[in-house]
Scaffold this active site. Structure first.
Site, PDB file in Angstrom:
ATOM      1  N   GLU A 173       0.809  -1.220   0.000  1.00  0.00           N
ATOM      2  CA  GLU A 173       0.000   0.000   0.000  1.00  0.00           C
ATOM      3  C   GLU A 173       0.848   1.280   0.000  1.00  0.00           C
ATOM      4  OE1 GLU A 173      -2.955  -0.161   3.107  1.00  0.00           O
ATOM      5  OE2 GLU A 173      -4.001  -1.841   2.160  1.00  0.00           O
ATOM      6  N   GLU A 292      -5.747  -8.338  -0.349  1.00  0.00           N
ATOM      7  CA  GLU A 292      -6.413  -7.924   0.890  1.00  0.00           C
ATOM      8  C   GLU A 292      -7.882  -7.681   0.580  1.00  0.00           C
ATOM      9  OE1 GLU A 292      -4.956  -4.991   3.662  1.00  0.00           O
ATOM     10  OE2 GLU A 292      -2.865  -5.404   3.130  1.00  0.00           O
TER      11      GLU A 292
END
Length: 503
Positions: A173, A292
């Site tokens: 991320e 995710e």
């Protein structure tokens, strides 16, 4: 009454299902590791300190790959502190979750645990506070059998054979301002590309995942994908997708429609990848890793207060969402969505596996138990292996508060030719009506119904607990199969698994 018709043909295929779409995730966060998978001294602990009750529940899910060690945690992870004699390991402050990491459990322990769980490792490297050289050192330690420093260090730590980790994530991320070492798209693209090139020189057998956007709601999406892939496209094998879904507005009907957003997310990332492919005149097709995903919103406020008021604890209770029945239905809808995209979606990780937004929960001094979301994931993992079929489905529709033309029934089928079985996964997401479901399976001559499982409940907020499970699958017997036409009534808000077989 809502209605849906499904036409199957074994020759109309989407793609072979990569079993890694049923992957999961263990991060050094909350009680995922400590008092989750690892708890020396617990009544159920084995000789390595692993909780056997948790291991049995994980093995039942047949999880093929598990992402580690993060997540946000990885962006300040010093892997060297997690290996070797435990007495020599350094405790570190984890900036992502404001906790204290003792490093009692590290890479070696995780590799041993995944072997017992029957899973492979998806390893993430720290591209937040570290970079190329540390990624190479970690890869050498894990995968090389050479007369080199980090290979020898692994052997000195008692691990003679390399771990042979195939799949590696290039950071986590990195588009997020919350990420330690956050990068712009241009910065990350260059770093990830150079790291990928060097890692593949060291071990050409590995697969690499480039960081995509951390959510579809990021203001930089999908520009982030386009800019970073300009640099990484030739050197990586996948791009990651992350997204979580919640029902903070307590609008069940619209909550069930959110897989429409997931569909747009997947289609946009595929389009961006193919744009870069065309721009580069490349013959390579980049695939997706949705590494995710889950429902996450129940415990957010209490988590923020805990991290602010009580920092630097060891394994505090964080992100321990207690899932209700409607969360299980959304997880089922997500799994159906994944199976519809198996031509490009090759990996996915339910985040996470134990205690932290997880299907499995533990008590520190007690037992382990299954959350509501455990069951659709279990069914998909066990029965959703084979070839996803390109079925023709016609369903009645409805509108929700924020979504239009929402199908009442979402369904997909998976054909396992070796076992001579075909499984239909069907979700009636109408909150108002049962659905008359008809499936034409005439091409599967001689097949009969092996079993019909369903999750049904009139209470959307009912949960499971250590004291008992109120949400469990039931076996359905009210259906018809005549001249290759299967007919059943799908209860409103239900997850349905219909298995056919010749044997």
């Amino acid at each position: 009454m809502a209605k849906a018709k499904m036409l199957l043909d074994k020759d109309f295929k989407i793609a072979e299902v990569d079993k890694r779409i049923y992957g999961s995730f263990i991060e050094h966060l909350g009680r995922a590791v400590y008092n989750g998978i690892y708890q020396p001294g617990h009544a159920c602990a084995d000789e390595d300190g692993f909780r056997k009750d948790v291991l049995e529940l994980v093995k039942e899910l047949e999880v093929p790959i598990i992402r580690y060690p993060g997540g946000n945690f990885v962006s300040n992870f010093f892997w060297e502190d997690s290996v070797g004699p435990k007495a020599d390991r350094k405790p570190r402050l984890d900036l992502a979750w404001r906790t204290l990491e003792t490093n009692e459990f590290g890479l070696g322990e995780f590799a041993k645990w995944t072997k017992k769980a029957g899973a492979d490792i998806m390893m993430a490297v720290n591209l937040g506070t570290r970079g190329i050289s540390d990624a190479l050192n970690l890869l050498e330690y894990c995968n090389l059998d050479a007369n080199s420093h980090y290979s020898a260090l692994r052997r000195n730590h008692g691990v003679q054979e390399p771990y042979h980790i195939k799949t590696w994530c290039l950071g986590n991320e990195m588009d997020g301002p919350w990420q330690t070492g956050h990068k712009t798209a241009a910065e990350y693209g260059r770093l990830a590309a150079e790291t990928a090139k060097a890692m593949k020189v060291m071990d050409p057998s590995i697969e690499l995942v480039s960081c995509g956007s951390s959510s579809v709601d990021m203001p930089t999406f999908p520009e982030w994908e386009a800019v970073t892939l300009e640099e990484t496209y030739d050197y990586v094998d996948y791009i990651s997708l992350h997204n979580y879904y919640g029902n903070a507005e307590n609008d069940t009907e619209d909550f069930f429609a959110k897989t429409q957003d997931m569909e747009r997310f997947i289609h946009t990332v595929i389009a961006t990848c193919d744009y870069i492919k065309a721009k580069k005149r490349s013959k390579k097709t980049l695939n997706l890793s949705f590494d995710e995903w889950n429902v996450w919103f129940h415990a957010t406020q209490s988590d923020n207060e805990e991290m602010e008021k009580h920092p630097w604890q060891i394994a505090p209770h964080l992100l321990e969402d207690i899932y209700d029945f409607e969360d299980a239905i959304l997880v089922g809808l997500i799994l159906v969505t994944f199976l519809k995209h198996t031509d490009r979606l090759k990996m996915a990780c339910l985040a996470q596996l134990v205690n932290v937004i997880a299907p499995i929960m533990t008590e520190n001094e007690g037992g382990a138990w299954k959350q509501t979301i455990y069951y659709p994931f279990l069914h998909a993992s066990k029965f959703g292996r084979g070839t996803a079929l390109q079925s023709v489905v016609h369903s009645t529709m409805h509108d929700s508060s924020k979504h239009s033309d929402v199908t009442d029934v979402e369904s997909v089928a998976v054909y396992n030719e070796e076992k001579e079985e075909v499984t239909i996964f069907a979700v009636n997401r109408s909150v108002k009506e049962d659905a008359l479901f008809e499936a034409d399976v005439t091409c599967f001559e001689g097949y009969h119904v092996i079993e019909y499982l369903a999750l049904e409940n009139d209470d959307m907020k009912v949960t499971n607990a250590i004291t008992g499970e109120k949400v469990t699958p039931c076996r359905k017997t009210q259906y018809q199969l005549s001249d290759g036409i299967f007919t059943a009534n799908l209860k409103k808000c239900s997850w349905n698994v219909i298995r056919f077989g010749r044997k």
